[in-house]
Design a protein around this motif. Structure first.
Motif, PDB file in Angstrom:
ATOM      1  N   GLY A  23       0.859  -1.221  -0.098  1.00  0.00           N
ATOM      2  CA  GLY A  23       0.068   0.133   0.150  1.00  0.00           C
ATOM      3  C   GLY A  23       0.761   1.184   0.156  1.00  0.00           C
ATOM      4  O   GLY A  23       2.060   1.239  -0.244  1.00  0.00           O
ATOM      5  N   GLY A  24       0.023   2.340   0.083  1.00  0.00           N
ATOM      6  CA  GLY A  24       0.747   3.640   0.053  1.00  0.00           C
ATOM      7  C   GLY A  24       1.500   4.072  -1.454  1.00  0.00           C
ATOM      8  O   GLY A  24       0.995   3.446  -2.336  1.00  0.00           O
ATOM      9  N   THR A  77      -4.388   1.147   2.014  1.00  0.00           N
ATOM     10  CA  THR A  77      -3.380   1.662   2.696  1.00  0.00           C
ATOM     11  C   THR A  77      -3.631   1.890   4.360  1.00  0.00           C
ATOM     12  O   THR A  77      -2.836   1.937   5.181  1.00  0.00           O
TER      13      THR A  77
END
Length: 434
Positions: free
Chosen positions: A97-98, A308
């Motif tokens: 994620g991110g 995220t």
């Protein structure tokens, strides 16, 4: 669709036993553990005997918000070609994620996490699978995963989600009956209902594996015998369609070859007991899809933010997103940290030797405050670096040996490769241990 028969997951620890097992028609190997130019001799011998080898990917993250990484797709394609495989497989999951979509640091789960069964997630997943299909030289099949947690606000059942996915993309399905059992225990989902909703002609093959239950939570360990409820689900599936292939997965705690052969026998019996009709029609490898003028980018950003937030709560200790079960997220977070410790111990086996009984508590303390942002090898180096900089290693000999290990792999200049120098370093390490 090619008939695969009965197979087993090939692992280095049981390579010799697999070669000697009677009735093994095919094997599956973790794609990321192979180097196409240096295939293990055991796999070469199996291929020469006509045993089919299927690469099984674990790191694409097809259910993530980002489009599939071209380098990872190329690596998977190379493995399929090196093995002469009839298909490749991956998971319906997100693993990171991110990043740019969220303007936040990249986070790695080190594990397969569930995709929300929503229209946004399905749109993104379908596009990601089409990208993968275009990049791969053979058909792709995707696997349903086991989950400890449920997403709030889901819009479809698992059967509906998988049916729509296969219908829109022509992708084949790898159905893991052990994962259906896991989701029955952990999320209250009826395996029979999930099977009833599947496009049976899309099934490429079936996974069977063991696990264990603790405090009302089923853990899909791949390190325990296959339980009766999983075999019963396999029989239910086999009563609906004759699966093209069935494979036993075992990743740890490997038993004697005789026990593995008995499990394979029980799997064959479960399939024969089902005795379902054979699906002779070939599932299309790619469904015709009309070009769409609607961009998936807004859906990708919404999915990225949601995934995220969940991953950050699991690995970085940020607040639990609204609607999630806090207790169950705690169970998942501890499971992720434990798996991270186990895998680091495998990729850097010197660390448990150097640190002894202190390795696991030290790593879990590190993992609690430092999320993984890259692969496990980088994680091992970061862990050692933090221990060295934190000044918490009271034993001077342990500190010296850990420093030597760290410098060997990440020092400012390459360590000498001369045999005499390497022998001197190795001798010194042995003497330090004593």
């Amino acid at each position: 669709m090619e008939r695969l028969g009965t197979g087993i997951g090939w692992r280095p620890e049981i390579a010799d036993a697999v070669e000697r097992m009677p009735g093994i028609d095919w094997v599956e190997v973790v794609a990321e553990n192979l180097c196409p130019g240096h295939l293990p001799e055991s796999l070469r011998r199996l291929r020469e005997r006509g045993v089919t080898v299927v690469p099984h990917g674990v790191s694409l993250g097809l259910g993530g918000a980002d489009r599939p990484d071209a380098t990872r797709l190329l690596a998977l394609a190379e493995r399929a070609e090196a093995l002469g495989s009839p298909l490749v497989t991956e998971h319906i999951a997100f693993v990171r994620g991110g990043g740019p979509l969220t303007a936040s640091p990249r986070l790695e789960a080190g594990h397969l996490l569930p995709v929300p069964r929503t229209r946004d997630a399905l749109d993104v997943l379908c596009e990601n699978i089409r990208i993968a299909q275009d990049a791969l030289p053979v058909p792709l099949a995707v696997e349903n995963i086991a989950a400890l947690i449920s997403w709030p606000g889901e819009e479809m059942t698992e059967g509906q989600f998988l049916y729509d996915l296969a219908d829109r993309t022509g992708v084949r399905l790898l159905i893991d009956v052990a994962n259906l059992h896991t989701n029955h225990v952990n999320r209250g989902e009826d395996p029979a209902e999930a099977l009833a909703g599947l496009p049976l002609e899309a099934i490429a093959y079936v996974h069977v594996a063991g696990g264990f239950e603790r405090d009302g939570v089923w853990h899909d360990s791949h390190a325990h015998p296959v339980p009766r409820p999983v075999l019963d689900i396999l029989t239910d599936l086999a009563s609906r369609v004759s699966p093209p292939g069935v494979l036993l997965e075992r990743d740890e705690n490997f038993p004697e070859p005789g026990e593995l052969e008995r499990e394979l026998g029980a799997i064959r019996e479960a399939v024969e007991k089902g005795g379902g009709p054979r699906a002779d029609g070939a599932w299309r490898t790619a469904a015709p899809v009309e070009p769409s003028s609607v961009s998936t980018d807004p859906a990708r950003q919404r999915l990225a933010l949601a995934q995220t937030a969940l991953l950050s709560a699991l690995v970085a200790g940020t607040p639990v997103p609204e609607g999630f079960d806090r207790v169950r997220l705690g169970v998942q977070a501890r499971a992720l940290a434990a798996k991270r410790a186990d895998v680091v111990a495998k990729v850097a086996p010197e660390l448990p030797v150097i640190l002894g009984a202190g390795y696991r508590p030290a790593f879990l303390a590190y993992a609690h405050g430092v999320p993984m942002t890259d692969g496990y090898r980088r994680d091992a180096l970061s862990f050692a670096e933090q221990l060295l900089l934190g000044g918490k290693l009271a034993d001077a000999m342990v500190r010296r040996e850990l420093r030597e290990w760290w410098l060997e792999r990440s020092g400012p200049a390459p360590r000498s490769r001369r045999p005499a120098v390497r022998l001197a370093r190795a001798t010194r390490r042995v003497l330090l241990r004593h």
